[in-house]
Scaffold this motif. Sequence first.
Motif, mmCIF file in Angstrom:
data_model
loop_
_atom_site.group_PDB
_atom_site.id
_atom_site.type_symbol
_atom_site.label_atom_id
_atom_site.label_comp_id
_atom_site.label_asym_id
_atom_site.label_seq_id
_atom_site.Cartn_x
_atom_site.Cartn_y
_atom_site.Cartn_z
ATOM 1 N N PRO A 161 0.798 -1.228 0.000
ATOM 2 C CA PRO A 161 0.000 0.000 0.000
ATOM 3 C C PRO A 161 0.831 1.279 0.000
ATOM 4 C CG PRO A 161 -0.953 -1.595 1.503
ATOM 5 C CD PRO A 161 0.377 -2.157 1.072
ATOM 6 N N THR A 162 2.113 1.188 0.355
ATOM 7 C CA THR A 162 2.942 2.396 0.420
ATOM 8 C C THR A 162 3.978 2.515 -0.684
ATOM 9 O OG1 THR A 162 4.459 1.292 1.960
ATOM 10 C CG2 THR A 162 2.679 2.619 2.913
ATOM 11 N N GLY A 163 4.274 1.430 -1.412
ATOM 12 C CA GLY A 163 5.315 1.575 -2.416
ATOM 13 C C GLY A 163 5.487 0.388 -3.350
ATOM 14 N N LEU A 164 6.323 0.619 -4.361
ATOM 15 C CA LEU A 164 6.711 -0.359 -5.372
ATOM 16 C C LEU A 164 8.148 -0.767 -5.091
ATOM 17 C CD1 LEU A 164 6.409 -1.691 -8.303
ATOM 18 C CD2 LEU A 164 7.362 0.467 -9.155
ATOM 19 N N THR A 165 8.406 -2.068 -4.978
ATOM 20 C CA THR A 165 9.768 -2.544 -4.729
ATOM 21 C C THR A 165 10.270 -3.316 -5.937
ATOM 22 O OG1 THR A 165 9.420 -2.664 -2.342
ATOM 23 C CG2 THR A 165 11.244 -3.925 -3.238
ATOM 24 N N LEU A 166 11.471 -2.968 -6.379
ATOM 25 C CA LEU A 166 12.130 -3.617 -7.512
ATOM 26 C C LEU A 166 13.197 -4.568 -6.989
ATOM 27 C CD1 LEU A 166 12.689 -0.395 -9.685
ATOM 28 C CD2 LEU A 166 10.722 -1.953 -9.744
ATOM 29 N N VAL B 227 15.204 -1.895 -4.505
ATOM 30 C CA VAL B 227 14.912 -0.458 -4.408
ATOM 31 C C VAL B 227 13.414 -0.307 -4.208
ATOM 32 C CG1 VAL B 227 14.853 1.757 -5.610
ATOM 33 C CG2 VAL B 227 16.847 0.261 -5.848
ATOM 34 N N THR B 228 13.017 0.436 -3.184
ATOM 35 C CA THR B 228 11.609 0.735 -2.957
ATOM 36 C C THR B 228 11.337 2.182 -3.328
ATOM 37 O OG1 THR B 228 11.394 -0.894 -1.181
ATOM 38 C CG2 THR B 228 9.764 0.867 -1.243
ATOM 39 N N ILE B 229 10.326 2.378 -4.165
ATOM 40 C CA ILE B 229 9.907 3.718 -4.584
ATOM 41 C C ILE B 229 8.524 3.968 -3.992
ATOM 42 C CG2 ILE B 229 9.528 5.272 -6.535
ATOM 43 C CD1 ILE B 229 11.204 3.355 -8.237
ATOM 44 N N LEU B 230 8.362 5.063 -3.299
ATOM 45 C CA LEU B 230 7.073 5.379 -2.688
ATOM 46 C C LEU B 230 6.071 5.773 -3.761
ATOM 47 C CD1 LEU B 230 8.268 7.519 0.364
ATOM 48 C CD2 LEU B 230 7.814 5.053 0.275
ATOM 49 N N TRP B 231 4.805 5.438 -3.524
ATOM 50 C CA TRP B 231 3.768 5.824 -4.473
ATOM 51 C C TRP B 231 3.657 7.342 -4.575
ATOM 52 C CZ3 TRP B 231 3.180 2.020 -7.418
ATOM 53 C CH2 TRP B 231 3.007 0.721 -6.969
ATOM 54 N N GLY C 262 -4.398 4.885 -2.525
ATOM 55 C CA GLY C 262 -4.949 6.228 -2.397
ATOM 56 C C GLY C 262 -5.119 6.684 -0.966
ATOM 57 N N GLU C 263 -5.324 5.736 -0.042
ATOM 58 C CA GLU C 263 -5.520 6.067 1.364
ATOM 59 C C GLU C 263 -4.253 6.607 2.012
ATOM 60 O OE1 GLU C 263 -6.913 2.493 3.098
ATOM 61 O OE2 GLU C 263 -8.659 2.328 1.770
ATOM 62 N N HIS C 264 -3.106 6.376 1.364
ATOM 63 C CA HIS C 264 -1.849 6.870 1.926
ATOM 64 C C HIS C 264 -1.376 8.162 1.266
ATOM 65 C CE1 HIS C 264 -1.145 3.485 4.582
ATOM 66 N NE2 HIS C 264 -1.523 2.685 3.605
ATOM 67 N N LEU C 265 -1.904 8.468 0.103
ATOM 68 C CA LEU C 265 -1.463 9.668 -0.602
ATOM 69 C C LEU C 265 -2.128 10.934 -0.072
ATOM 70 C CD1 LEU C 265 -1.409 8.333 -4.277
ATOM 71 C CD2 LEU C 265 0.503 8.577 -2.685
ATOM 72 N N LEU D 80 8.591 8.870 3.289
ATOM 73 C CA LEU D 80 7.427 8.187 3.843
ATOM 74 C C LEU D 80 6.166 8.684 3.167
ATOM 75 C CD1 LEU D 80 6.624 6.253 6.310
ATOM 76 C CD2 LEU D 80 5.986 8.361 7.485
ATOM 77 N N ASN D 81 5.223 7.775 2.898
ATOM 78 C CA ASN D 81 3.834 8.177 2.642
ATOM 79 C C ASN D 81 2.944 7.263 3.457
ATOM 80 O OD1 ASN D 81 3.756 6.971 -0.857
ATOM 81 N ND2 ASN D 81 3.900 5.810 1.027
#
Length: 385
Positions: A179-184, A201-205, A226-229, A315-316
């Motif tokens: 829910p908070t990010g995309l990890t590669l 690598v983790t990229i925050l939404w 969306g609940e975290h943005l 953080l998001n």
Amino acid sequence: MKHRLLALCIALLLPLTAVLAEEAPPAPAVHDMGLELMGSSVHYPQLTGLADPQVQAQTNAAIMEAGQINDRLGRMAVLGSAPVKLSVTYAYTLSGDVFSCAMLSDGAVENSRATQVWSAVNVRLSTGQTITFDDLFLDADAATAYIEAYLEEQVAPELSAHLEAGCLTPIPNLFTLSPTGLTLYYDIASFRTLSDKAGTVTILWSELRDHLALGEADVLTSLGVGEHLDFPASAASRLTQAFSGGSLTGIPAAIGQPMQELIDRYALLTDPDIYEGGRMIALEDGAFRQVWILTDALTEDFDQSIVQGIRADRLNLNGLCTGVTTTVGWREHLGAPEATLIVDETRAESWRIVPGSSDYYTFGDYRLRLHADETGVLRSVFLTK
């Protein structure tokens, strides 16, 4: 007469309640499966409780195939008492109808030489369909170009001094979602840390906000991105719930956890830094980029130390987005702070933060410190007991 009527009503309702309870579908659940043999171990997840048995079977088969679980079990049996062992571990997200899982094979995967191999599975449980990169973005080509530029311009300079080998582009095929990010997840030959780990690598939404597909039926909406943005209507209660375990969502560390446990799992990125109150610990895993674990400075070792706090400069979380959220914004949704501290240059240096101001809030058993720079933009989030 009234008592008899009440008893009759209860008697009539009880069978109906029982029927409803029997007909209620079980909730999806993830079960740990595994085998340990002479120092080696293979653990992998399997799902139960899905409404569609076919989707459940397909998903479990996809896990087995992606992680090469049968091969790993066979390899473990062959290793026996060999000095280099094999370990297969995993981490997963189950949110909405999205199941996302990364599996790490570590050790004597193919021969006696130790290495690491990542695998990943992303499935939409309502349909059984594999989630692709294209499913996440309004324009996958534009998002890919943006992410590759982000990796080269922002991530690579941060990590270059801490890598044995590092090539962050092109984007690897393996990824997971939370829910908070995309990890590669990278092949170890492309991205190897100084402790010989295959890099992530983790990229925050929030860092990809303009590219995200967040329609009502989209994957990321079901995942809860969306609940975290943006601040939810019940921001304070949501944050109380989020902090209940003493952690910041998306960061795999918790207050009270033994420091040595984290270091053994994720490895030190750099030597500890001293701040006013203790030590700041940076770890290698992608989830800890611009995140520090706070602990004591009583001894040089960590065997008696525990996590005393977590600091995140990326953080998001329920509307708290570093680099975006403002003091005015969080006070509007969280109310007036219990205390505010003005941080001048001297105090900022002692805390290793930028000059500005910090607001303090209490959520359950934990204290939240939101630190803004001199323009009022959120730069650091601290969670302590």
